[in-house]
Design a protein around this motif. Structure first.
Motif, PDB file in Angstrom:
ATOM      1  N   TYR A 198      -3.537  -8.501   3.681  1.00  0.00           N
ATOM      2  CA  TYR A 198      -2.506  -7.464   3.597  1.00  0.00           C
ATOM      3  C   TYR A 198      -2.823  -6.254   4.461  1.00  0.00           C
ATOM      4  N   TYR A 199      -1.754  -5.609   4.927  1.00  0.00           N
ATOM      5  CA  TYR A 199      -1.840  -4.231   5.381  1.00  0.00           C
ATOM      6  C   TYR A 199      -1.768  -3.367   4.117  1.00  0.00           C
ATOM      7  N   ASN A 200      -2.724  -2.452   3.945  1.00  0.00           N
ATOM      8  CA  ASN A 200      -2.730  -1.563   2.779  1.00  0.00           C
ATOM      9  C   ASN A 200      -2.350  -0.156   3.216  1.00  0.00           C
ATOM     10  N   TRP A 201      -1.443   0.459   2.467  1.00  0.00           N
ATOM     11  CA  TRP A 201      -0.852   1.730   2.904  1.00  0.00           C
ATOM     12  C   TRP A 201      -0.480   2.560   1.677  1.00  0.00           C
ATOM     13  N   CYS A 202      -0.135   3.814   1.914  1.00  0.00           N
ATOM     14  CA  CYS A 202       0.208   4.736   0.819  1.00  0.00           C
ATOM     15  C   CYS A 202      -0.959   4.788  -0.167  1.00  0.00           C
ATOM     16  N   ASN A 203      -1.011   5.756  -1.029  1.00  0.00           N
ATOM     17  CA  ASN A 203      -2.063   5.813  -2.038  1.00  0.00           C
ATOM     18  C   ASN A 203      -1.769   6.914  -3.038  1.00  0.00           C
ATOM     19  N   SER A 204      -2.105   6.661  -4.280  1.00  0.00           N
ATOM     20  CA  SER A 204      -1.928   7.639  -5.346  1.00  0.00           C
ATOM     21  C   SER A 204      -3.001   7.368  -6.388  1.00  0.00           C
ATOM     22  N   VAL A 228      -6.293   8.764   2.765  1.00  0.00           N
ATOM     23  CA  VAL A 228      -5.313   8.583   3.842  1.00  0.00           C
ATOM     24  C   VAL A 228      -5.157   7.098   4.147  1.00  0.00           C
ATOM     25  N   ALA A 229      -4.021   6.747   4.724  1.00  0.00           N
ATOM     26  CA  ALA A 229      -3.792   5.393   5.222  1.00  0.00           C
ATOM     27  C   ALA A 229      -3.939   5.415   6.736  1.00  0.00           C
ATOM     28  N   VAL A 230      -4.661   4.430   7.272  1.00  0.00           N
ATOM     29  CA  VAL A 230      -4.864   4.387   8.717  1.00  0.00           C
ATOM     30  C   VAL A 230      -4.542   2.999   9.256  1.00  0.00           C
ATOM     31  N   LYS A 231      -4.162   2.973  10.516  1.00  0.00           N
ATOM     32  CA  LYS A 231      -3.937   1.709  11.224  1.00  0.00           C
ATOM     33  C   LYS A 231      -4.874   1.642  12.415  1.00  0.00           C
TER      34      LYS A 231
END
Length: 361
Positions: free
Chosen positions: A58-64, A345-348
């Motif tokens: 998976y691409y993992n993104w966003c976060n809380s 943070v989310a990074v690519k």
């Protein structure tokens, strides 16, 4: 003698007035002092790659991040299949849930907790997750979309996800994006969703409502920053709108002016600082090379914080090196007892997208 007495009384009066004026000036000066001294940049510690939330599928993104009553930390984040491609966040994203013993992790492999609901208003994708505890209930804010009256097959959605912005159906899916909310009495769920979006475009924005950030304010009301297209622009141009409500799940009334118009912004995370008695919001400066910080005393009127630029879009690592990344977005500040502890943070980077945690000290 009378003349001397008059001069003495006059001097006493003048001295009293002078002291009063000085005290007034001190009071005015004191009231003008600002509590805006939060300096996240000075607190950021190098990241540990062993704590990154990343995997091969998976691409993992966003976060809380949120803490439960037992002292466990819960991470809610968005993910979508690498097998389709990075642009399939608009078509195939889902929300996952993972736990850890510390706010910066390490987090275990996440389990899916929210997916698109076929034939509902949130029929396609689940993205932009934020989870807040408000009055003993948990509110999961998220972004989703649908195809309106158009019927798209699973194969067509797959093609949109693989192709991205240039696909003929991309504008359709983009324009139907809305913010929703799911509510639960437990972080383990079940999450009960509404039958319609939480907020429609109005006020300063049109077309879409995405990237929601909600917090409870100093006055017991609830404040939201949400992204949409600038209502004054003829071409799609994203801006942030600010609004308020008596309830955490709306209805929210958006102001007619943007929350912050100095630079193009998105991916806001917002909170009320009980120590400094003011609001803060961290954001990704779109088409710029930094994360920024804005502040407000009333939740409605925002400006650059004193320590405005939080960090560059790069990852300093524990071994002293710096990881260069293509994208660094979705900043989130986790705090306990009014003290910021983690910046996530989310990074690519290449064909990978993952979540990075910076401890704040």
């Amino acid at each position: 003698m009378l003349r001397s007495l008059f001069i003495w009384v006059l001097l006493l009066f003048t001295n009293a007035v002078g002291h009063a004026q000085t005290d007034t000036a001190k009071l005015i000066c004191s009231s003008a002092q600002t509590t805006d001294d939060l300096n996240l940049s000075a607190m950021i510690q190098p990241a540990d790659p062993a704590l990154f939330v990343r995997d091969s599928l998976y691409y993992n993104w966003c976060n809380s991040i949120i803490k439960d009553d037992e002292g466990n930390y819960h991470l809610f984040y968005a993910r979508w299949p690498k097998s389709i491609g990075f642009f399939s966040w608009l078509t195939h994203s889902e929300i996952a849930h993972s736990t850890a013993n510390r706010p910066e992790g390490p987090y275990k492999m996440g389990q899916t907790v929210l997916k698109a609901r076929p034939k509902a208003w949130d029929a396609i994708t689940a993205h932009n997750v934020k989870v807040e505890k408000i009055d003993n209930r948990f509110y999961m804010y998220y972004t989703t979309t649908n195809t309106g009256t158009e019927k798209l097959s699973a194969e067509q959605l797959l093609e949109v996800g693989k192709t991205g912005y240039s696909h003929k159906y991309w504008p359709l899916l983009r324009s139907n994006q809305r913010t929703g909310v799911a509510v639960s009495s437990s972080l383990e769920g079940p999450w009960v969703r509404r039958d319609k979006p939480m907020i429609e475009p109005h006020g300063a924005i049109k077309t879409v409502t995405v990237n929601p950030a909600v917090c409870k304010g100093h006055d017991g009301r609830y404040y939201i920053i949400v992204k949409g297209d600038d209502i004054t622009a003829s071409e799609p141009r994203a801006i942030q709108a600010i609004g308020s409500s008596d309830y955490p799940d709306g209805p929210f009334l958006l102001e007619n002016k943007p929350a912050f118009a100095d630079v193009p912004t998105e991916d806001v995370s917002m909170w009320y600082d009980n120590i400094r008695k003011r609001y803060y919001a961290i954001f990704h400066a779109h088409k710029a090379d930094y994360l920024g910080l804005i502040t407000s005393e009333d939740g409605i009127h925002w400006k650059r914080a004193k320590h405005y630029e939080v960090c560059k879009k790069q990852i300093p690592l524990k071994d002293g090196t710096v990881m260069r990344v293509e994208r660094m977005e979705r900043p989130f500040v986790y705090q306990e007892n009014g003290k910021p502890l983690v910046l996530a943070v989310a990074v690519k980077k290449g064909n990978d997208a993952f979540i990075v945690f910076f401890q704040l000290k």
